[in-house]
Design a protein around this motif. Structure first.
Motif, mmCIF file in Angstrom:
data_model
loop_
_atom_site.group_PDB
_atom_site.id
_atom_site.type_symbol
_atom_site.label_atom_id
_atom_site.label_comp_id
_atom_site.label_asym_id
_atom_site.label_seq_id
_atom_site.Cartn_x
_atom_site.Cartn_y
_atom_site.Cartn_z
ATOM 1 N N UNK A 175 -6.969 -3.223 -4.882
ATOM 2 C CA UNK A 175 -7.816 -3.483 -3.725
ATOM 3 C C UNK A 175 -7.341 -2.620 -2.539
ATOM 4 N N UNK A 176 -8.145 -2.619 -1.484
ATOM 5 C CA UNK A 176 -7.858 -1.761 -0.329
ATOM 6 C C UNK A 176 -6.529 -2.124 0.327
ATOM 7 N N UNK A 177 -6.181 -3.416 0.326
ATOM 8 C CA UNK A 177 -4.941 -3.828 0.988
ATOM 9 C C UNK A 177 -3.699 -3.252 0.311
ATOM 10 N N UNK A 178 -3.643 -3.403 -1.000
ATOM 11 C CA UNK A 178 -2.428 -2.909 -1.682
ATOM 12 C C UNK A 178 -2.377 -1.381 -1.657
ATOM 13 N N UNK A 179 -3.512 -0.725 -1.699
ATOM 14 C CA UNK A 179 -3.519 0.744 -1.651
ATOM 15 C C UNK A 179 -3.050 1.223 -0.284
ATOM 16 N N UNK A 180 -3.505 0.536 0.772
ATOM 17 C CA UNK A 180 -3.057 0.919 2.113
ATOM 18 C C UNK A 180 -1.554 0.684 2.279
ATOM 19 N N UNK A 181 -1.077 -0.430 1.740
ATOM 20 C CA UNK A 181 0.369 -0.710 1.816
ATOM 21 C C UNK A 181 1.154 0.393 1.095
ATOM 22 N N UNK A 182 0.668 0.795 -0.058
ATOM 23 C CA UNK A 182 1.347 1.855 -0.823
ATOM 24 C C UNK A 182 1.313 3.173 -0.055
ATOM 25 N N UNK A 183 0.178 3.453 0.562
ATOM 26 C CA UNK A 183 0.050 4.701 1.325
ATOM 27 C C UNK A 183 0.996 4.702 2.519
ATOM 28 N N UNK A 184 1.066 3.567 3.193
ATOM 29 C CA UNK A 184 1.975 3.472 4.353
ATOM 30 C C UNK A 184 3.421 3.696 3.927
ATOM 31 N N UNK A 185 3.787 3.089 2.818
ATOM 32 C CA UNK A 185 5.173 3.249 2.327
ATOM 33 C C UNK A 185 5.437 4.706 1.946
#
Lengths: 298, 273
Positions: A171-181
């Motif tokens: 989902x968009x949330x986990x992808x954004x978290x991964x991108x931020x990391x």
């Protein structure tokens, strides 16, 4: 190949030659150095429409700058020296000179150089003052606040733009978290920037469009909302994709950054696949094979 | 490294342009012995005046022991290498020097680094008049390089100077920076009268308020980014640069309005306006 259970596609990112300059912006304090750095690197995500790609490379401590004040290193990349010079003139003139307390120094070694301070000096209307410190020449331009100090010439060198990888997840949330990391990890790598907002691209593009007037359009193959209507590359359990674009002073730095970024992205629950964007090897000469990055490490 | 030791008393002025790393480079001791200098109005060989010793390989570093204050034009036009004078030096030392380094452990006579174009001269003692100046009839004095004087300097220092830096740890005589068209003079001690007289452009940085000519006009008090960078760079010469000098306020006086008026005398004011 998998990292933490995340599939790494056997593909490559296709990066291309660019030219780069590194500006060191200093100011009274970190706040004002960042004001200048942020605005200088604003609207500089892609050469498709911005003229240049730019980003803050790192913050520099007061004791490590030529004027003993805190600063920020900025990398600015363009497709040619001429464009880079034009972009630097605009950005140094409109974003750094206008910002209270700032000074602007070259912070790159290179064979070629472009004249920035030597042209901006005319803003001083005849009251500008040239000064040398060792072999470096500076211009002191009188401004309402006091004086703006800018180095005359900025070194330019070949660089690499368009390094990238795509993070596909549940989902968009986990992808954004991964991108931020991933972006945080890439910040530790020298000589690279991630020029998009927060280092992340949500609207990756493909070359061309159904509309003749448009040279780039949305990357339909990776738009989850189009999975059922186009030739999609998105697996069934993926509902969001983000891209990290990496520009650097050389291929090696881009590879290092790609590697640490992918590794970090794979640590987030919900990430399913890492892949990269390329044009079949026809656009750029720097091919970053994802699997090769991890050879010998696993 | 070549060591030169005076072996006679200098009863007349000597002109020894030949004592330069550029001239010495690639020559054997035998070849150096036959270099010519002027002893008064007579030509003599270098070996007639100096003992010449090869201390280590190469001839681009020259050490002169003893007092050579009667020997003029040492290091004239030099572009490379190193010249160390363990005693006092004579007039025109480093005249028109382009590069390399001169270190004087004693004091120097007039015209030190006159019309210098590059390189570094450090004087541990005092320097007399016309440091980095232009010769009479010349339109331009020093055009580049750095001169650091750890003692005092005489009058007309930096006259006609266009580029480069002259830094004086001690006092400066009258007419410092007269007719300057660029470059920077920094003085940590007191500056004599008529500083910057007739200057078109250029900068004099003073840490003590000098008696200014009426043709210098106060503009403002401000913190100067260039001075920060400049002083931080000068720190490597062991100068008494304090944090307050780097971060402090400076009064800016523009002048000389009797000339072009685009020069400046920046007077350190301390930590507050």
């Amino acid at each position: 190949m998998q990292i933490n259970g995340v599939e790494i596609e056997d593909t490559f990112a296709e990066a291309f030659d660019m030219v780069a300059a590194r500006l060191l912006v200093t100011a009274k304090n970190k706040k004002w150095a960042l004001h200048a750095a942020n605005i200088t690197t604003g609207f500089a995500t892609s050469v498709i429409a911005c003229g240049a790609e730019a980003g803050i490379e790192n913050l520099v401590k007061a004791g490590e700058t030529p004027d003993g004040r805190p600063g920020a290193n900025i990398l600015v990349l363009a497709m040619s020296e001429k464009t880079l010079e034009d972009q630097l003139m605009r950005r140094v003139g409109q974003c750094i000179m206008t910002c209270p307390t700032t000074a602007c120094f070259n912070n790159l070694e290179g064979d070629k150089e472009i004249n920035i301070g030597g042209k901006l000096r005319f803003f001083g209307d005849g009251y500008q003052i040239a000064k040398r410190i060792d072999s470096r020449r500076f211009w002191r331009i009188p401004v309402m606040e006091g004086e703006f100090l800018v180095e005359e010439k900025f070194k330019v060198r070949k660089a690499v733009g368009g390094g990238n990888f795509l993070i596909l997840g549940r989902d968009a949330d986990c992808v954004l978290e991964a991108a931020e990391k991933a972006v945080e990890a890439i910040k530790e790598i020298k000589d690279v920037i991630t020029p998009f907002p927060g280092g992340v691209v949500r609207s990756g593009s493909k070359v061309g469009s159904k509309y003749k007037f448009l040279r780039a359009s949305t990357n339909t193959a990776y738009c989850p909302t189009l999975r059922s209507v186009v030739e999609s590359k998105i697996p069934q359990d993926v509902n969001s994709v983000l891209e990290i674009v990496i520009n650097g002073l050389d291929e090696e730095s881009v590879k290092k950054a790609t590697k640490v970024g992918i590794k970090e992205a794979c640590s987030v629950d919900g990430i399913k696949l890492i892949t990269a964007g390329n044009y079949g090897g026809k656009l750029g000469k720097h091919l970053v094979y994802l699997h090769k990055l991890f050879e010998g490490n696993r | 490294m070549i060591i030169l030791k005076p072996k006679v008393e200098f009863k007349v002025p000597v002109e020894a342009e030949c004592i330069s790393p550029d001239v010495f480079s690639g020559k054997s001791v035998e070849e150096l012995k036959s270099l010519e200098l002027l002893w008064g109005n007579k030509r003599k060989r270098l070996a007639d005046v100096f003992n010449i010793e090869q201390a280590s390989e190469g001839a681009e570093e020259i050490v002169i022991t003893g007092d050579v204050s009667a020997v003029k034009h040492i290091g004239a036009g030099m572009s490379k290498g190193k010249l160390v004078l363990e005693g006092n030096a004579g007039m025109h030392l480093g005249r028109e020097m382009k590069g390399g380094e001169i270190i004087v452990h004693g004091s120097t006579e007039d015209w030190l680094g006159a019309e210098m174009k590059g390189g570094l001269i450090t004087v541990k003692g005092n320097a007399r008049n016309l440091v980095g100046s232009g010769y009479r009839g010349s339109k331009v004095g020093m055009k580049g390089g750095t001169i650091v004087i750890e003692g005092d300097a005489g009058r007309e220092v930096g006259e006609l100077m266009r580029r480069g830096a002259i830094v004086i740890k001690g006092k400066l005589g009258t007419l410092a920076g007269a007719l300057m068209t660029g470059g920077s003079i920094v003085c940590f001690g007191d500056i004599g009268e008529k500083a910057g007289a007739g200057m078109d452009r250029g900068t004099i940085i003073a840490f003590n308020l000098p008696k200014l000519l009426p043709t210098f006009r106060y503009s403002c008090t401000y913190k100067q980014t260039f001075i920060r960078a400049f002083l931080l760079r000068l720190k490597k010469y062991g100068l008494p640069i304090k944090k307050e000098h780097i971060e402090g306020f400076y009064d800016k006086y523009n002048g000389d309005v009797a000339a072009l008026g685009k020069g400046e005398i920046l007077v350190w004011k301390g930590g507050a306006t």
